[in-house]
Design a protein around this motif. Structure first.
Motif, short mmCIF file in Angstrom:
data_model
loop_
_atom_site.label_atom_id
_atom_site.label_comp_id
_atom_site.label_asym_id
_atom_site.label_seq_id
_atom_site.Cartn_x
_atom_site.Cartn_y
_atom_site.Cartn_z
N ILE A 1 43.90 46.85 37.55
CA ILE A 1 45.20 46.22 37.73
C ILE A 1 45.12 44.71 37.88
O ILE A 1 44.45 44.20 38.79
CB ILE A 1 45.91 46.84 38.95
N ASP A 2 45.78 44.01 36.99
CA ASP A 2 46.06 42.56 37.10
C ASP A 2 44.83 41.69 37.31
O ASP A 2 44.88 40.71 38.07
CB ASP A 2 47.07 42.31 38.23
N HIS B 1 50.01 41.89 34.59
CA HIS B 1 51.28 41.47 35.17
C HIS B 1 51.90 40.35 34.35
O HIS B 1 51.24 39.35 34.03
CB HIS B 1 51.08 41.00 36.62
N LYS C 1 53.50 45.00 32.90
CA LYS C 1 54.50 45.26 33.94
C LYS C 1 54.98 43.94 34.52
O LYS C 1 54.31 42.91 34.39
CB LYS C 1 53.92 46.14 35.05
N ASN D 1 55.44 45.51 41.02
CA ASN D 1 54.17 45.87 41.64
C ASN D 1 53.52 47.13 41.10
O ASN D 1 52.31 47.21 41.02
CB ASN D 1 54.35 46.00 43.15
N SER D 2 54.30 48.13 40.75
CA SER D 2 53.73 49.41 40.34
C SER D 2 53.45 49.47 38.84
O SER D 2 54.32 49.19 38.02
CB SER D 2 54.66 50.56 40.70
N ALA D 3 52.24 49.93 38.50
CA ALA D 3 51.88 50.14 37.10
C ALA D 3 52.67 51.28 36.49
O ALA D 3 52.71 51.42 35.26
CB ALA D 3 50.38 50.42 36.99
N CYS E 1 49.93 45.12 44.22
CA CYS E 1 50.00 46.01 43.06
C CYS E 1 49.03 47.19 43.15
O CYS E 1 49.35 48.28 42.69
CB CYS E 1 49.79 45.21 41.78
N THR F 1 50.62 49.56 45.89
CA THR F 1 51.88 50.15 45.40
C THR F 1 51.61 51.20 44.33
O THR F 1 52.18 52.30 44.37
CB THR F 1 52.81 49.05 44.84
N THR F 2 50.73 50.89 43.40
CA THR F 2 50.39 51.85 42.34
C THR F 2 49.72 53.09 42.92
O THR F 2 50.04 54.22 42.53
CB THR F 2 49.50 51.18 41.28
#
Length: 192
Positions: A17-18, A60, A94, A97-99, A128, A131-132
């Motif tokens: 993620i990100d 992101h 995205k 925050n959530s994928a 993120c 949250t994911t």
């Protein structure tokens, strides 16, 4: 007797993620924790790709003016460690925050492949990534978070309260495992 062995499903998906260049801008984000995060992320990507397991890259796309993660900023690009391991990975874009609220649809992609286990790594631990992982846990996935393959930044909150990046990472670990959303482990436990 307990064991530290973590059982990884043959089709376990690694969500990265990100991991974007904009997060290297200390003047924008402030102090960070876990300088080993990128090395651990790279090791996990290598292991997943070497085993033929699916890798999902989440990027992101900030809609905030002046953001270092905006599409027209060089910080939107993946860090080199991700870019050179990008081949064969699904890329999800995205702006939240959530994928699970990205394009293409992550849950649909996972369901279409019968994937039930997710290993979640990346930036920021308490934003993120958390949250994911929480959403994945709510959706019924077996979620594993190697905390040392994430990092975050110091953060100020209401009424002058603030937490260091390390404190926020600890809070995320407690939230995820204590709340039953995910198992929090180390990279070494996954690679062992």
């Amino acid at each position: 007797m307990t064991t530290n062995a973590i059982e990884i499903a043959p089709d376990s998906a690694l969500l990265v993620i990100d991991v974007q260049k904009g997060f290297d801008d200390a003047s924008f984000w402030g102090p960070r924790d876990n300088p080993a995060a990128e090395d651990n992320i790279a090791a996990l990507m290598d292991a997943w790709q070497g085993a033929g397991r699916p890798v999902v890259l989440v990027q992101h796309l900030s809609e905030r003016p002046g953001s270092v993660l905006a599409a027209d900023h060089p910080g939107h690009a993946f860090k080199d460690l991700v870019e050179k391991r990008r081949a064969g990975a699904l890329v999800i874009t995205k702006s939240v925050n959530s994928a699970f609220y990205g394009t293409p649809d992550l849950a649909e992609w996972l369901t279409g492949r019968g994937i039930g286990q997710l290993v979640v790594v990346g930036i920021q631990t308490n934003m993120c990534v958390e949250t994911t992982a929480r959403m994945a846990g709510n959706l019924g996935y077996d979620v594993i978070v190697p905390l040392d393959a994430t990092h975050t930044f110091d953060l100020a909150g209401p009424a002058g309260a603030s937490l260091t990046a390390a404190q926020l990472a600890t809070a995320t670990a407690v939230n995820l495992q204590g709340g039953g959303f995910a198992r929090v482990v180390t990279t070494a436990e996954l690679l062992g």
